[in-house]
Design a protein around this motif. Structure first.
Motif, short mmCIF file in Angstrom:
data_model
loop_
_atom_site.label_atom_id
_atom_site.label_comp_id
_atom_site.label_asym_id
_atom_site.label_seq_id
_atom_site.Cartn_x
_atom_site.Cartn_y
_atom_site.Cartn_z
N UNK A 1 0.83 -1.20 0.00
CA UNK A 1 0.00 0.00 0.00
C UNK A 1 0.87 1.26 0.00
N UNK A 2 1.98 1.21 0.74
CA UNK A 2 2.92 2.34 0.73
C UNK A 2 3.46 2.56 -0.68
N UNK A 3 3.70 1.47 -1.41
CA UNK A 3 4.18 1.57 -2.78
C UNK A 3 3.14 2.23 -3.67
N UNK A 4 1.88 1.87 -3.50
CA UNK A 4 0.81 2.47 -4.30
C UNK A 4 0.70 3.97 -4.03
N UNK A 5 0.78 4.35 -2.76
CA UNK A 5 0.69 5.77 -2.41
C UNK A 5 1.90 6.53 -2.97
N UNK A 6 3.08 5.96 -2.83
CA UNK A 6 4.28 6.61 -3.35
C UNK A 6 4.19 6.79 -4.86
N UNK A 7 3.64 5.79 -5.54
CA UNK A 7 3.51 5.88 -6.99
C UNK A 7 2.58 7.01 -7.41
N UNK A 8 1.62 7.33 -6.55
CA UNK A 8 0.68 8.39 -6.88
C UNK A 8 1.32 9.76 -6.98
N UNK A 9 2.49 9.93 -6.38
CA UNK A 9 3.19 11.21 -6.43
C UNK A 9 4.51 11.10 -7.20
N UNK A 10 4.72 9.97 -7.86
CA UNK A 10 6.02 9.71 -8.47
C UNK A 10 6.48 10.80 -9.44
N UNK B 1 14.71 3.86 2.74
CA UNK B 1 15.68 4.17 1.69
C UNK B 1 15.41 3.35 0.43
N UNK B 2 14.99 2.10 0.61
CA UNK B 2 14.71 1.25 -0.54
C UNK B 2 13.56 1.80 -1.37
N UNK B 3 12.42 2.02 -0.72
CA UNK B 3 11.23 2.43 -1.46
C UNK B 3 11.39 3.84 -2.02
N UNK B 4 11.85 4.78 -1.18
CA UNK B 4 11.99 6.15 -1.66
C UNK B 4 13.15 6.29 -2.65
N UNK C 1 6.64 -0.27 -8.59
CA UNK C 1 7.00 -0.24 -7.17
C UNK C 1 6.51 -1.48 -6.43
N UNK C 2 5.35 -1.98 -6.80
CA UNK C 2 4.85 -3.19 -6.14
C UNK C 2 5.72 -4.39 -6.52
N UNK C 3 6.16 -4.45 -7.78
CA UNK C 3 7.10 -5.51 -8.16
C UNK C 3 8.38 -5.41 -7.35
N UNK C 4 8.83 -4.20 -7.11
CA UNK C 4 10.04 -4.00 -6.30
C UNK C 4 9.81 -4.48 -4.87
#
Length: 216
Positions: free
Chosen positions: A90-99, A160-163, A182-185
């Protein structure tokens, strides 16, 4: 007898007007970068007095940080899916929304992010610290549920990984990190590093089958 002057009241700004200020900041940032952005320029674009901006935000770094925060859609603090794997997805989905939007703005900040201590402090308070606190909360819940050990060595690298991959993909591949990427990651890198089983893309919520030679 002289009367004591009444302190000036801080003028109230409507949310709509505040957003206009933020849009003026973001436009200036995209067009000219951080160094060339000025309170005078923002005031001119937003059709207000420079003193109005200073009364509300005191400094240029504080105004820029507030504008960047306003551009965020979704917050990691609201994430709580019941599992660490679900929280990270879910954090990946939110992060992708502002990518794309956030990455362009971060690039516009240029080297000022590293050289301007006031800007660093403002960004940490407005953007970075809340995200780190959200990751800490995810981990604390996971530890309480018995999903991972409190001293797992991979925990400190999660933000650090996700961001990091969010910011570096445009440099490496020329395209922004969308939700699927990001979800694949998360599935391929972050969950295995924590000792958590990834989820098969076609069957969300179920662990992937072990490959040949891998213990079930």
């Amino acid at each position: 007898m002289t009367s004591t002057p009444t302190p000036a009241r801080r003028s109230k700004i409507t949310p709509e007007r505040e957003q206009e200020f933020y849009e003026a900041v973001l436009e200036q940032l995209r067009e000219h970068g951080y160094e060339a952005l000025t309170m005078e320029g923002v005031a001119a674009r937003a059709s207000c007095g420079k003193s109005t901006l200073y009364r509300q935000w005191k400094t240029k770094p504080q105004l820029v940080a507030a504008a960047l925060r306003s551009a965020r859609r979704g917050t990691l603090a609201a994430v709580d899916t019941g599992s660490l794997a679900g929280d990270l997805r879910e954090a990946a989905r939110i992060a992708a929304g502002t990518s794309g939007r956030d990455t362009r703005l971060t690039q516009a900040l240029g080297h000022a992010v590293l050289s301007d201590e006031a800007l660093q402090a403002a960004l940490r308070e407005a953007l970075v610290d809340p995200e780190l606190a959200a990751f800490d909360a995810m981990v604390e819940r996971a530890v309480a549920r018995g999903e991972i050990a409190a001293d797992h060595p991979a925990v400190e690298f999660l933000p650090a990984q996700l961001m990091g991959v969010l910011r570096i993909r445009p440099v490496l591949e020329g395209q922004y990190a969308d939700a699927a990427y990001l979800i694949r990651f998360v599935e391929a890198v972050m969950l295995p590093s924590l000792g958590l089983a990834p989820v098969r893309p076609d069957r969300p919520g179920r662990p992937a089958r072990p490959t040949a030679g891998q213990a079930p």
